[in-house]
Write an enzyme that holds these catalytic residues in place. Sequence first.
Site, PDB file in Angstrom:
ATOM      1  N   CYS A 120      26.686  68.210 -31.347  1.00 52.47           N
ATOM      2  CA  CYS A 120      26.852  69.585 -30.857  1.00 52.47           C
ATOM      3  C   CYS A 120      28.185  70.171 -31.328  1.00 52.47           C
ATOM      4  O   CYS A 120      28.251  71.317 -31.771  1.00 52.47           O
ATOM      5  CB  CYS A 120      26.739  69.626 -29.335  1.00 52.47           C
ATOM      6  N   GLN A 132      29.501  65.057 -24.367  1.00 54.15           N
ATOM      7  CA  GLN A 132      30.417  64.604 -25.413  1.00 54.15           C
ATOM      8  C   GLN A 132      29.693  64.440 -26.749  1.00 54.15           C
ATOM      9  O   GLN A 132      30.080  63.622 -27.591  1.00 54.15           O
ATOM     10  CB  GLN A 132      31.112  63.313 -24.991  1.00 54.15           C
ATOM     11  N   SER A 133      28.642  65.216 -26.970  1.00 58.30           N
ATOM     12  CA  SER A 133      27.870  65.117 -28.207  1.00 58.30           C
ATOM     13  C   SER A 133      28.706  65.516 -29.427  1.00 58.30           C
ATOM     14  O   SER A 133      29.233  66.632 -29.504  1.00 58.30           O
ATOM     15  CB  SER A 133      26.644  66.023 -28.101  1.00 58.30           C
ATOM     16  N   ASN A 134      28.794  64.592 -30.380  1.00 53.88           N
ATOM     17  CA  ASN A 134      29.451  64.911 -31.654  1.00 53.88           C
ATOM     18  C   ASN A 134      28.592  65.856 -32.472  1.00 53.88           C
ATOM     19  O   ASN A 134      29.099  66.719 -33.182  1.00 53.88           O
ATOM     20  CB  ASN A 134      29.678  63.624 -32.460  1.00 53.88           C
TER      21      ASN A 134
END
Length: 330
Positions: free
Chosen positions: A75, A71-73
Amino acid sequence: MKKKMTLGFFPTPMHELKTLSKMFSGYRVFIKRDDLNGLATGGNKVRKLEYLLQDALEKGHDTVITAGAQQSNHCRLTAAACAKVGLKCHLVLGGQEPEQHEGNLLLSGLFGAKIHFTGDNRKGEDMQLIAEQIRKEGANPYLIPYGGSTEIGALGYSDAMLEMKSQMKETGQWMDYIVFASSSGGTHAGLLAGRELHQLNSKLIGISIDKDETNGHSLETIIADLYRSVMGMYGIKNIKEVPGIELLRGYDKAGYGVITGNELKAIKVLAEAEGILLDPVYTARAFYGMMDLMDRKELKPNSNVLFLHTGGLPAIFHYSKELNQKKNAG
Ligand SMILES: *Cc1c(COP(=O)(O)O)cnc(C)c1O
């Protein structure tokens, strides 16, 4: 000085949260809306990417590789920025591929990024491996570490400090505190450098989000090292003393990406009082910390407190189950 490209819309708004100011007597509460900076639902990584992708293009790369949690913002925003400027994007994400792609992961795919799942490694441990693979296929990849927190990325937040200073000057409202979520260190180090360079008195309070170390280093050392390198980028070398780094560790105990009653409380308070959304992983944890500090009068009375909203909206849709359960539990 390093050049940057334009990926978002700046300056972002800064305004008072009037209901919050009424709720926390003795304080005026303000917000800086980096969640509204325009690219792909926004967030703090846009400012970093304006410098990082400029650097990648100047150096002739055709592909970007970066890494993070599913859930990396960072990325998601890297994928969106690469799409915008015509770079290929590979994302190296922790965990196993889920059956359904949701939230940030879903969006990263929509922006055309190639996604690699790497099990327990969520901080970029496998980026070199992927780089070697795609070099063999003729690509020329630019590697952006976890969170985009290099001295180049961090320049975006020393600029943000100047932007906030102009807004404070314009409105005559000077902030005694700036509170924000701190996790890979680039935002924190950039703000510290900007505060020093542009001579602001606002006290910076980073709320630690992730209790785990990164490649054996604590966040405190990462921020201090990054601060030195950022100042180096401005030609200021041999810094004897790093300014005090205030990083509050008290709110990260549940672990990274674990949603507790604290995060839910913060989301509900701001949503119901102001119609503004926080994300459950970063900004809700930091906002809860800020409310707690005001509740306990740890911040000096009659002060102006600014919350730097660093984005993260899509994660809400990934954590809907947790947010529902917490709601039903009371
Ligand atoms: C990455 C991120 C942060 C933390 O910023 P760092 O520069 O990594 O410390 C805070 N909030 C959100 C929403 C983020 O995505």
